[in-house]
Design a protein around this motif. Structure first.
Motif, short mmCIF file in Angstrom:
data_model
loop_
_atom_site.label_atom_id
_atom_site.label_comp_id
_atom_site.label_asym_id
_atom_site.label_seq_id
_atom_site.Cartn_x
_atom_site.Cartn_y
_atom_site.Cartn_z
N LEU A 120 0.76 -1.36 0.07
CA LEU A 120 0.06 0.05 -0.29
C LEU A 120 1.23 1.24 -0.07
CD1 LEU A 120 -3.15 -0.72 3.01
CD2 LEU A 120 -2.82 -0.12 -0.38
N ASP A 121 2.11 1.06 0.99
CA ASP A 121 3.35 2.36 0.72
C ASP A 121 3.23 2.36 -0.62
OD1 ASP A 121 2.62 3.14 3.04
OD2 ASP A 121 4.04 2.19 4.24
N LEU A 122 3.67 1.28 -1.24
CA LEU A 122 4.26 1.66 -2.33
C LEU A 122 3.76 2.61 -4.01
CD1 LEU A 122 5.85 -1.64 -3.63
CD2 LEU A 122 7.14 0.26 -3.82
N VAL A 123 2.24 2.32 -3.36
CA VAL A 123 1.30 2.90 -5.05
C VAL A 123 0.81 4.01 -3.57
CG1 VAL A 123 0.51 0.53 -5.23
CG2 VAL A 123 -1.22 1.20 -3.77
N ARG A 148 -2.40 -5.26 -4.83
CA ARG A 148 -3.37 -6.37 -4.86
C ARG A 148 -1.72 -7.19 -5.36
NH1 ARG A 148 -9.00 -8.13 -6.57
NH2 ARG A 148 -7.59 -7.26 -8.51
N ALA A 149 -2.00 -6.66 -6.79
CA ALA A 149 -0.87 -7.73 -7.37
C ALA A 149 0.60 -8.07 -6.90
CB ALA A 149 -1.04 -7.59 -9.10
N LEU A 150 1.55 -6.53 -6.91
CA LEU A 150 2.52 -6.51 -6.30
C LEU A 150 3.22 -7.12 -4.86
CD1 LEU A 150 2.99 -2.82 -6.51
CD2 LEU A 150 3.91 -4.64 -8.29
N GLY A 180 6.49 4.47 -13.59
CA GLY A 180 7.31 4.69 -12.56
C GLY A 180 7.48 3.64 -11.49
N LEU A 181 6.62 3.06 -11.22
CA LEU A 181 6.86 1.76 -10.32
C LEU A 181 7.10 0.65 -10.66
CD1 LEU A 181 5.78 1.49 -7.41
CD2 LEU A 181 3.82 1.07 -8.25
N GLN A 182 6.63 0.41 -12.11
CA GLN A 182 7.06 -0.78 -12.54
C GLN A 182 8.90 -0.96 -13.25
OE1 GLN A 182 8.29 -0.22 -16.49
NE2 GLN A 182 8.94 -3.06 -16.15
#
Ligand code: ATP
Length: 354
Positions: A120-123, A148-150, A180-182
């Motif tokens: 959740l922090d990541l997103v 939920r996927a990560l 960015g996240l990927q």
């Protein structure tokens, strides 16, 4: 390039005989994002669902990180899908939605809490874990779906038109976030979209599909600047197609007559032998047509002009063709208007022939 995901001769035929995927080959490198792009029905989603294990392929193989996965059930493939409609459970909180897949896999307690909080922090949704999906905006719901996927720490992320429920502005923002996240996490990804702008923004390489096959695979710029077929040229970006005639060859280039003048042109499919006098289609990108003063170059008249923030899009009428031209408008620069006469040049090395 060593492949992290390798599809070899992938084939899927639905009952009733529809060949959705027709012998598709694709290598994706570790950490790379490849977009599958193409018109409705070209087999993008079916390809993705075969990788995820939601469809059984009828032929070919799927390898991930060096091992065959096509006989494994979906939950053992380490390939996680981010769906178009998010598919969130409405009666569960954000936290429970993100933790669901872990619970199913037997993870609980502190380990589950730690991983869900981290995802959740990541997103960027750390503070919203107690909310229900319907208490979130569309963009936030999409981020829950991503978390939920990560949280499953997959080797491969599969995106099925993940932004299609969002409005245009939010799409642009969320796709940059996803990219960015990927890149930060270095997760190998396959991303299905029918939106060429989305594919151009998000992908390392684009696989343009037609009829269950990849018709061109390359970096966004390569596909835009050097399309191998009319189909690809037309699908990626805007293009003018005008009638032309082959008038000779100079080295690797053709000489073509079009718009009443002679141009140097690159042959789209390089292997095709063009004969002198042969009728061809000539492709010119709108930004490669340069507007000059009337009396020089190809004569044309302005049919319509639209101002688009720093750019103008003109529709021009020429003796035998209608042309789209994109021009840069500098601060204080003049915008042409309907009825203006102009002359056109074509930027060197940009004409392609199909
Ligand atoms: P879209 O962008 O519209 O989702 P797509 O490129 O993802 O299109 P697919 O959904 O993969 O295309 O479909 C490819 C072909 O397979 C189409 O002709 C479609 O009608 C057919 N098809 C897909 N799913 C099924 C099914 N369950 N049963 C029969 N035919 C199917």
């Amino acid at each position: 390039m060593s492949a992290f995901l390798r599809l070899t001769g992938l084939r899927k035929v639905f009952p009733g005989g529809a060949v959705a995927v027709d012998g598709l080959d694709l290598d994706v490198a570790e950490g790379e994002l490849v977009a599958l792009l193409g018109p409705s029905g070209c087999g993008k989603t079916t390809t993705l669902r075969c990788i995820a294990g939601f469809e059984d392929a009828d032929g070919g193989s799927i390898e991930l990180a060096g091992g065959r996965i096509d006989a494994l059930p979906p939950e053992r493939r380490q390939a996680t899908m981010v769906f178009q409609g998010y598919a969130l459970f409405p009666h569960l909180s954000v936290f429970e939605n993100v933790g669901y897949g872990l619970r199913v896999r037997g993870v609980g307690g502190e380990a589950l809490r730690g991983r869900v909080d981290a995802a959740l922090d990541l997103v960027g949704l750390g503070g919203l874990s107690a909310r229900r999906p319907q208490q979130l905006s569309g963009g936030q719901q999409q981020r829950v779906a991503l978390a939920r996927a990560l949280v499953l720490e997959p080797k491969l992320l599969l995106f099925d038109e993940p932004l299609s429920n969002l409005d245009a502005k939010l799409r642009e923002q969320v796709r940059l976030e996803i990219r960015g996240l990927q890149q930060r996490l270095g997760i190998t990804s396959v991303y299905v979209t029918h939106d060429q702008a989305e594919a151009m923004t998000i992908a390392d390489r684009i696989a343009v599909m037609d009829g269950g096959k990849i018709v061109q695979l390359g970096a966004p710029r390569e596909i835009y600047e050097a399309p191998r077929s009319r189909f690809v040229a037309d699908f990626i970006g805007r293009a003018n197609f005008v009638r032309g005639t082959v008038r000779g060859r100079v080295g690797d280039e053709l000489r073509v007559e079009a718009l009443g003048a002679l141009w140097r042109a690159t042959a789209g499919p390089a292997a095709v032998a063009y004969a002198e006098g042969q009728a061809v289609e000539v492709m010119i990108r709108p930004e490669d047509l340069r507007i000059e003063v009337a009396g020089s170059g190809v004569p044309a008249t302005v049919l319509s002009a639209s101002y688009l923030g720093g750019q103008a899009i003109y529709q021009l009428s020429h003796a035998t063709e209608t042309l789209l031209v994109v021009g840069v408008i500098e601060r204080g620069g003049r915008l042409l208007k309907r009825g203006d006469s102009v002359g056109l040049r074509i930027a060197e090395g940009t004409v392609r022939v199909f």
